[in-house]
Design a protein around this motif. Structure first.
Motif, mmCIF file in Angstrom:
data_model
loop_
_atom_site.group_PDB
_atom_site.id
_atom_site.type_symbol
_atom_site.label_atom_id
_atom_site.label_comp_id
_atom_site.label_asym_id
_atom_site.label_seq_id
_atom_site.Cartn_x
_atom_site.Cartn_y
_atom_site.Cartn_z
ATOM 1 N N ASN A 282 0.799 -1.226 0.000
ATOM 2 C CA ASN A 282 0.000 0.000 0.000
ATOM 3 C C ASN A 282 0.838 1.286 0.000
ATOM 4 O O ASN A 282 0.281 2.376 0.087
ATOM 5 C CB ASN A 282 -0.916 0.024 1.239
ATOM 6 N N ILE A 283 2.156 1.140 -0.122
ATOM 7 C CA ILE A 283 3.021 2.320 -0.053
ATOM 8 C C ILE A 283 2.669 3.338 -1.129
ATOM 9 O O ILE A 283 2.569 4.542 -0.869
ATOM 10 C CB ILE A 283 4.507 1.908 -0.143
ATOM 11 N N GLU A 284 2.471 2.864 -2.370
ATOM 12 C CA GLU A 284 2.153 3.796 -3.457
ATOM 13 C C GLU A 284 0.830 4.511 -3.200
ATOM 14 O O GLU A 284 0.667 5.692 -3.523
ATOM 15 C CB GLU A 284 2.117 3.060 -4.795
ATOM 16 N N LEU A 285 -0.122 3.781 -2.600
ATOM 17 C CA LEU A 285 -1.408 4.374 -2.265
ATOM 18 C C LEU A 285 -1.228 5.491 -1.237
ATOM 19 O O LEU A 285 -1.812 6.572 -1.377
ATOM 20 C CB LEU A 285 -2.356 3.306 -1.710
ATOM 21 N N TYR A 286 -0.385 5.238 -0.218
ATOM 22 C CA TYR A 286 -0.147 6.248 0.809
ATOM 23 C C TYR A 286 0.542 7.475 0.210
ATOM 24 O O TYR A 286 0.238 8.624 0.568
ATOM 25 C CB TYR A 286 0.707 5.677 1.935
ATOM 26 N N LYS A 287 1.454 7.240 -0.706
ATOM 27 C CA LYS A 287 2.125 8.358 -1.377
ATOM 28 C C LYS A 287 1.127 9.211 -2.146
ATOM 29 O O LYS A 287 1.183 10.455 -2.113
ATOM 30 C CB LYS A 287 3.196 7.834 -2.339
ATOM 31 N N GLU A 288 0.224 8.543 -2.828
ATOM 32 C CA GLU A 288 -0.778 9.259 -3.625
ATOM 33 C C GLU A 288 -1.678 10.079 -2.723
ATOM 34 O O GLU A 288 -2.054 11.218 -3.048
ATOM 35 C CB GLU A 288 -1.602 8.262 -4.446
ATOM 36 N N GLN A 289 -2.039 9.506 -1.575
ATOM 37 C CA GLN A 289 -2.881 10.251 -0.630
ATOM 38 C C GLN A 289 -2.165 11.526 -0.159
ATOM 39 O O GLN A 289 -2.785 12.571 -0.032
ATOM 40 C CB GLN A 289 -3.218 9.358 0.590
#
Length: 293
Positions: A282-289
């Motif tokens: 989920n790292i990329e998701l957190y970055k996008e957020q």
């Protein structure tokens, strides 16, 4: 820098005679090179502490003893100054206060031990209780020990028992995740004389000098005898002593840091902290957020 190079030079593995051990050492380098080597080790040790903090299984206790002027304060400053301030604590033990004297002699040391993941440096240690107190046995009377009303009441086996209690104390904490290092900064009497003169001659160092320093210097032979006995009786396989030649401050700092680094590398189970389960994907998701915040 060879593996275990400093450890093999300084580790007490057999009975020692302090007068036969060097207070100076030739490492084949200038002070300037030693300072550069120390800077590299300092950085490595700092990163190790970060990793140990994340691992949260071990702590490190560093005990430093030595005659007056042996360089304890400046060594601590130079070896640990790159550490995260929250990752290292220095405890300096002076004459016990009234509250501390209401407990046994190890109590104030026990409550000062490091939390998991952290380093604590004892600048003077629990060994003062078999060194200073032995040179000045009248100090024992302040402890209100049963059966000891005057110095003559101290049993013949008192000091042997106290050193065994210290061995038990260190054995207990090391079996519960504390890595214990014990360093004796081995200073010559001639070098101490030079350093005391330096304190008197330099205005910025005058405050360090006390007339009591000269009185204690007169007891040099007694201190050396009791240091030697304490080291021989409390250097164990699990918690050995290291005798560091201390006449050259740059080299003594490097050797102590080198021993720490060499020995801590043996704890191969200490790993860098890992992400919690499910976090990595989920790292990329957190970055996008965060980008959209």
């Amino acid at each position: 820098m060879k593996e275990t190079h400093f450890t093999s030079r300084c580790k007490v593995q057999d009975k020692i005679v302090l007068k036969e051990l060097p207070t100076e050492v030739d490492l084949g380098m200038t002070d300037e090179k030693a300072i550069k080597q120390l800077a590299k080790l300092r950085d490595k040790l700092s990163k190790f502490q970060d990793k140990m903090y994340a691992h949260n299984r071990y702590s490190v206790l560093i005990c430093i003893q030595g005659m007056d002027t042996s360089g304890k304060d400046s060594l601590i400053r130079e070896v640990f100054k790159e550490f995260n301030p929250r990752g290292v604590v220095v405890q300096s033990f002076k004459t016990p206060n009234s509250a501390e004297l209401e407990h046994d002699y190890l109590w104030r040391h026990y409550i000062a031990l490091p939390e998991r993941g952290k380093f604590t440096v004892f600048n003077r240690t629990h060994y003062e209780n078999v060194l200073v107190t032995r040179v000045h046995p009248e100090y024992l009377l302040n402890e209100n020990l049963p059966g000891i009303e005057k110095v003559e009441d101290v049993p013949a086996d008192f000091w042997d028992k106290r050193m065994q209690q210290i061995n038990n104390f260190e054995g207990h904490i090391s079996e519960n995740g504390m890595i214990v290092f014990k360093f004796f900064l081995h200073l010559s009497k001639a070098e101490q004389k030079k350093r005391l003169f330096r304190r008197l001659n330099k205005d910025e160092h005058n405050w360090k000098f006390s007339a009591a320093d000269l009185k204690e210097r007169e007891l040099w032979d007694q201190y050396e005898e009791y240091y030697e006995e304490a080291i021989n009786k409390t250097s164990t396989e699990k918690n050995p002593w290291y005798v560091i030649p201390a006449d050259n401050k740059a080299l003594s700092r490097l050797m102590l840091a080198g021993i720490l680094w060499e020995e801590l590398q043996k704890y191969t189970d200490i790993k860098q902290g890992e992400l919690e389960a499910g976090m990595e994907e989920n790292i990329e998701l957190y970055k996008e957020q965060l980008r959209n915040d």
